[in-house]
Scaffold this motif. Structure first.
Motif, mmCIF file in Angstrom:
data_model
loop_
_atom_site.group_PDB
_atom_site.id
_atom_site.type_symbol
_atom_site.label_atom_id
_atom_site.label_comp_id
_atom_site.label_asym_id
_atom_site.label_seq_id
_atom_site.Cartn_x
_atom_site.Cartn_y
_atom_site.Cartn_z
ATOM 1 N N THR A 1 -3.966 5.713 -5.016
ATOM 2 C CA THR A 1 -2.680 5.473 -5.654
ATOM 3 C C THR A 1 -2.481 6.321 -6.905
ATOM 4 O O THR A 1 -1.385 6.415 -7.421
ATOM 5 C CB THR A 1 -2.519 3.991 -6.042
ATOM 6 O OG1 THR A 1 -3.562 3.638 -6.955
ATOM 7 C CG2 THR A 1 -2.571 3.106 -4.814
ATOM 8 N N ASP B 1 -3.604 -5.526 3.994
ATOM 9 C CA ASP B 1 -4.050 -5.555 2.609
ATOM 10 C C ASP B 1 -3.489 -6.816 1.963
ATOM 11 O O ASP B 1 -2.278 -7.016 1.901
ATOM 12 C CB ASP B 1 -3.549 -4.308 1.883
ATOM 13 C CG ASP B 1 -4.151 -4.135 0.512
ATOM 14 O OD1 ASP B 1 -4.449 -5.148 -0.149
ATOM 15 O OD2 ASP B 1 -4.310 -2.985 0.088
ATOM 16 N N ASP C 1 -3.649 1.665 0.338
ATOM 17 C CA ASP C 1 -2.384 1.370 -0.342
ATOM 18 C C ASP C 1 -2.595 0.775 -1.733
ATOM 19 O O ASP C 1 -1.728 0.901 -2.593
ATOM 20 C CB ASP C 1 -1.565 0.395 0.508
ATOM 21 C CG ASP C 1 -0.131 0.299 0.054
ATOM 22 O OD1 ASP C 1 0.516 1.356 -0.089
ATOM 23 O OD2 ASP C 1 0.341 -0.829 -0.167
ATOM 24 N N SER C 2 -3.765 0.147 -1.965
ATOM 25 C CA SER C 2 -3.983 -0.486 -3.259
ATOM 26 C C SER C 2 -5.184 0.077 -4.023
ATOM 27 O O SER C 2 -5.386 -0.277 -5.174
ATOM 28 C CB SER C 2 -4.179 -1.995 -3.073
ATOM 29 O OG SER C 2 -5.311 -2.250 -2.272
ATOM 30 N N THR D 1 -3.404 -7.725 -1.154
ATOM 31 C CA THR D 1 -2.719 -7.561 -2.434
ATOM 32 C C THR D 1 -1.333 -6.955 -2.290
ATOM 33 O O THR D 1 -0.417 -7.333 -3.011
ATOM 34 C CB THR D 1 -3.547 -6.693 -3.390
ATOM 35 O OG1 THR D 1 -3.820 -5.442 -2.770
ATOM 36 C CG2 THR D 1 -4.841 -7.374 -3.760
ATOM 37 N N THR D 2 -1.150 -6.025 -1.353
ATOM 38 C CA THR D 2 0.139 -5.346 -1.238
ATOM 39 C C THR D 2 0.928 -5.716 0.014
ATOM 40 O O THR D 2 2.115 -5.446 0.090
ATOM 41 C CB THR D 2 -0.044 -3.820 -1.240
ATOM 42 O OG1 THR D 2 -0.802 -3.436 -0.093
ATOM 43 C CG2 THR D 2 -0.713 -3.345 -2.502
#
Length: 87
Positions: free
Chosen positions: A59, A16, A53-54, A18-19
């Motif tokens: 989330t 990912d 995860d994002s 972003t994370t």
């Protein structure tokens, strides 16, 4: 099955962007980037923009824009309360 027409199915690491979350999964996706995984082996790396995860659904950071109904929004807009409606 016919030989030579199916893509190669192999283990691939998805990351990912972003994370930084990474997971190993099987895929037919092809990439030139590689990464060393926790088991010491080198796998192809596929970068994704969003994963579990994002993503807001997983989330719990979802936006509830229409949490209340039409009647409640109307009453808020025009200042009506339950006390005024019964009179």
């Amino acid at each position: 099955m016919k030989e030579g027409i199916h893509p190669k199915y192999q283990p691939v690491v998805f990351m990912d962007s972003t994370t930084g979350y990474k997971f190993l999964s099987g895929s037919t996706k092809h990439t030139t980037e590689t990464i060393e995984w926790e088991d010491g082996n080198t796998y192809p790396l596929v970068r994704v923009e969003i994963s579990s995860d994002s993503h807001p659904f997983y989330t719990g950071r979802q936006k509830f824009t229409q949490a209340d109904g039409r009647v409640d929004r109307f009453n808020k807009k025009y200042g009506l309360t339950d006390e005024n409606a019964q009179e």
